[in-house]
Design an enzyme around this catalytic site. Structure first.
Site, mmCIF file in Angstrom:
data_model
loop_
_atom_site.group_PDB
_atom_site.id
_atom_site.type_symbol
_atom_site.label_atom_id
_atom_site.label_comp_id
_atom_site.label_asym_id
_atom_site.label_seq_id
_atom_site.Cartn_x
_atom_site.Cartn_y
_atom_site.Cartn_z
ATOM 1 N N THR A 1 5.988 0.509 2.898
ATOM 2 C CA THR A 1 6.951 1.287 3.673
ATOM 3 C C THR A 1 6.162 2.335 4.441
ATOM 4 O OG1 THR A 1 8.666 0.959 2.007
ATOM 5 C CG2 THR A 1 8.993 2.749 3.574
ATOM 6 N N LEU B 1 0.828 -1.204 0.000
ATOM 7 C CA LEU B 1 0.000 0.000 0.000
ATOM 8 C C LEU B 1 0.865 1.259 0.000
ATOM 9 C CD1 LEU B 1 -2.420 -1.425 2.692
ATOM 10 C CD2 LEU B 1 -2.861 -1.275 0.229
ATOM 11 N N PRO B 2 0.282 2.407 -0.320
ATOM 12 C CA PRO B 2 1.090 3.628 -0.444
ATOM 13 C C PRO B 2 1.733 4.118 0.849
ATOM 14 C CG PRO B 2 -0.968 3.854 -1.665
ATOM 15 C CD PRO B 2 -1.088 2.606 -0.841
ATOM 16 N N LYS C 1 14.460 -0.746 6.219
ATOM 17 C CA LYS C 1 14.076 -0.159 4.930
ATOM 18 C C LYS C 1 14.180 1.366 4.973
ATOM 19 C CE LYS C 1 12.319 0.554 0.869
ATOM 20 N NZ LYS C 1 10.952 0.216 0.473
ATOM 21 N N LYS D 1 7.939 10.686 0.796
ATOM 22 C CA LYS D 1 7.278 10.039 1.933
ATOM 23 C C LYS D 1 8.296 9.285 2.785
ATOM 24 C CE LYS D 1 5.991 5.970 1.811
ATOM 25 N NZ LYS D 1 5.474 4.625 1.489
#
Length: 691
Positions: A136, A98-99, A211, A287
């Site tokens: 992420t 997902l975003p 990450k 982001k």
């Protein structure tokens, strides 16, 4: 829609194949590639017994994915569902991509999400469920979501990825997994369908921590690689050579070796070769940089470079043309910043400021590679009439710029400006064409003459004319000029020739030229005549319209209404050299046969030898001038392109006869040169040794 108790009751009946069913939620750029590899490989491994569920905010995308998979693998059973609830009820393994954090909370924790659905299932069914989230997101959000899911009895790991869309497509992703050892062991076989490296980083949230740290490094590196590649090109380095040096030296990194931002720098095809389409969006990198700075602030870890990088990505992503492009497009953004800086530093002669004081004159600077900016430039100021004439002087004039720069600054800009002019029905569009051609020494040198575009720069100037000629309703006139000279012309062969002649006059030494003392036409035209001819052509076209003007042109040539312009001097290289040097009190000669032979064999080496003699003297001249000149746009350096043999031979007969233009400066004379030098001395850009 909030599911009712009755609906949950109906949904919470797992089918007989739930244990063999895998769901994938989130079919974006990364998710669709990951899901394809997961489903297709699992289908083959299970010999057709595996079943699948897909869910996406776009049902169109979900159905398109399912249709494509079943077409590629006949017999595959793929169910498209509208909500995460349905996916969780139907599947024992659920993968989400997902975003960002809010999307994860929506999919997992809200009323129609995975966690409420699991709570409605029997205990043994919940315990058999594995959730893998590859988003992420914020570490604290991930850990909180995992706690809620574990309370249902299900298992969850965070497994963000590294490798981008290229790795997703090739199933070579690296998964950085956070969770218990047992959860890692359960998730690994699923992740192996989509990647090559599966690394257990620690407990829940550890994969995300790894990450975020990795992307912090990557985000900073991509900016620095862009900076280095741009700087290297300005220093004259070939992008492929520079990339090779970086990639085999201590600067080696993924941002350069795989995702290099300069087209042609790598033998592969990174996003820059597709105008930065595909890849990892700049908005997503912003982001991730935000996640890094947020968590660093929470844990008191300083990020001096990371914070600057985040602000830079915010600027880039704030531009609509970059937000969805691959984050290596930061290089293109840097290019635009550099171009804007160059524009702000452009030399504008002393007369220009006087012109700006006129009430009907407005000066704007704009990036004409952007269509919306071009359109805004055509908007008149309040109270002003729409523009009637357009004089297009745009285009790259530096020979050593890469081809993609030539295309963008010359071809694309001319096309965009021409299209907007046609849309607004301007009465005349006059396009300047500089003498970036190789002409023949013989012939009439008129519009019918067969001229060949010179090098890459000449090619794209030439192609821009074709693009303009193809635009319907564009009242196009092309003015192809000879070598221009005049006050405040700070570049070009004639200006450079004039500076070097002044140097040799000051040294009281003969000025020598390459090539032979043959005819070698070097036709010229004064800048005031270029301006005058442009205006005359605009009025001529406006009075006729394109159809009648084309008929009057009377020639079957690729570009209707093309006019050539030169003065009446009909100079050769030798004539021009003698005229210039005699004005400054020097002699003009040609190099001997051996030097010319060496130049033909290795002009690059000869360039440096020739410049060594006069560049230093020009510096001494401007520093010892009365008064000294701290900065001047005029240079004595003659590059490869100015020293190579270049024939410019045009005939202005058509301009004179068809349009009726009369030259203001028909001949280049000592008086004309003196007028130029006097104006430059007056503005303080030319050395003055007058007592």
């Amino acid at each position: 829609m909030r599911p009712t108790a009755r609906l949950f009751s109906q949904l919470a009946r797992p089918g007989p194949h739930r244990a063999q069913t895998t769901a994938f939620i989130g079919l974006g750029r990364m998710g669709s590639e990951m899901a394809y590899n997961l489903f297709s490989r699992k289908f083959v491994e299970s010999k057709g017994s595996a079943q699948f569920v897909v869910c996406d905010a776009s049902t169109t995308a979900a159905h398109a994915f399912a249709d494509n998979l079943t077409a590629q693998f006949p017999g595959t059973r793929v169910q498209v569902v509208a909500t995460p609830v349905e996916a969780a009820i139907a599947s024992s393994t659920i993968v989400t991509m997902l975003p960002s954090s809010p999307h994860v909370r929506t999919v997992y924790a809200e009323s129609n999400g995975i966690i409420p659905a699991l709570r409605s299932l029997p205990a043994d069914v919940r315990q058999s469920t594995l959730c893998i989230d590859s988003t992420t997101l914020d570490v604290q959000v991930a850990r909180g979501t995992a706690v809620e899911l574990h309370e249902t009895g299900a298992t969850m790991v965070d497994a963000p990825v590294s490798g981008g869309t290229t790795g997703a497509k090739a199933a070579t992703l690296s998964f950085l997994v956070g969770g218990t050892e047992d959860a890692f062991d359960r998730a690994s076989p699923i992740l192996a369908f989509m990647g090559k490296k599966i690394i257990h980083c620690g407990p829940s949230g550890a994969g995300l921590g790894a990450k975020i740290c990795n992307n912090l490094v990557l985000g900073v590196q991509q900016i620095v690689v862009g900076e280095a590649m741009l700087l290297g090109q300005k220093l004259g380095l070939d992008p492929a050579v520079l990339a090779g040096v970086i990639n085999s030296s201590t600067g080696a990194c993924w941002a350069s070796s795989v995702n290099n931002p300069v087209p042609g720098a790598l033998p592969t095809e990174p996003p820059c070769t597709r105008n930065y389409e595909g890849g990892f969006a700049t908005s997503l990198m912003l982001k991730d940089m935000g996640l890094a700075t947020d968590i660093a602030n929470a844990f008191g870890s300083p990020l001096p470079l990371g914070e600057v990088a985040e602000k830079f990505y915010a600027k880039v992503a704030g531009e609509p043309e970059f937000a969805k492009k691959d984050f290596s497009s930061v290089y293109r953004y840097l290019q635009l910043v550099a171009e804007e800086s160059e524009r702000l530093q452009k030399y504008l002669g002393a007369e220009f400021t006087k012109v700006l004081q006129k009430p009907n004159v407005e000066y704007r600077q704009a990036n004409l590679t952007v269509p919306t900016t071009v359109a805004s430039c055509f908007e008149p100021s309040e109270g002003q009439e729409p523009f009637t004439y357009v004089f297009d002087f745009t285009g790259e004039d530096q020979w050593d710029r890469p081809e993609e720069v030539q295309i963008e600054r010359t071809f694309n800009v001319a096309r965009l400006v021409g299209q907007e002019a046609a849309r607004r029905n301007v009465k005349a569009y006059v396009r300047i064409q500089h003498p970036f051609y190789e002409c023949s020494e013989k012939g009439d040198h008129d519009e019918k003459a067969n001229v060949k575009p010179d090098d890459v720069l000449g090619t794209w100037w030439h192609e821009s004319l074709r693009a303009l000629a193809a635009i319907e309703n564009l009242n196009l006139v092309i003015l192809r000029t000879a070598l221009s000279y005049g006050p405040y012309i700070d570049r070009g062969n004639v200006t450079n020739f004039m500076v070097v002649a002044a140097v040799y006059g000051h040294m009281q030494q003969p000025m020598k030229c390459l090539w032979s003392p043959g005819k070698h036409p070097s036709h010229t035209v004064h800048s005031e005549d270029i301006g005058g001819a442009c205006w005359a052509l605009a009025e001529w076209m406006a009075g006729l319209g394109r159809k009648e003007a084309d008929a009057i042109a009377g020639e079957d040539i690729p570009f209707k209404n093309e006019k050539k312009q030169e003065d009446d001097s009909d100079l050769s290289m030798a004539d021009l050299g003698k005229l210039m040097t005699s004005f400054f009190g020097a002699e003009f000669e040609f190099y001997n046969f051996l030097t010319n032979l060496a130049a033909k064999a290795n002009l690059d080496k000869v360039v440096e030898d020739i410049n060594e003699a006069h560049v230093g003297e020009w510096t001494r001249m401007i520093t010892t001038s009365n008064p000294p000149i701290p900065n001047t746009p005029y240079s004595a350096y003659m590059d490869f392109y100015k020293l190579k043999k270049h024939i410019v031979a045009f005939n202005a007969k058509k301009l004179k006869e068809v349009v009726g233009y009369k030259l203001k400066h028909p001949l280049m004379t000592h008086e004309v040169i003196k007028d130029i030098i006097d104006k430059l001395k007056a503005e303080g850009s030319w050395p003055n040794f007058d007592s």
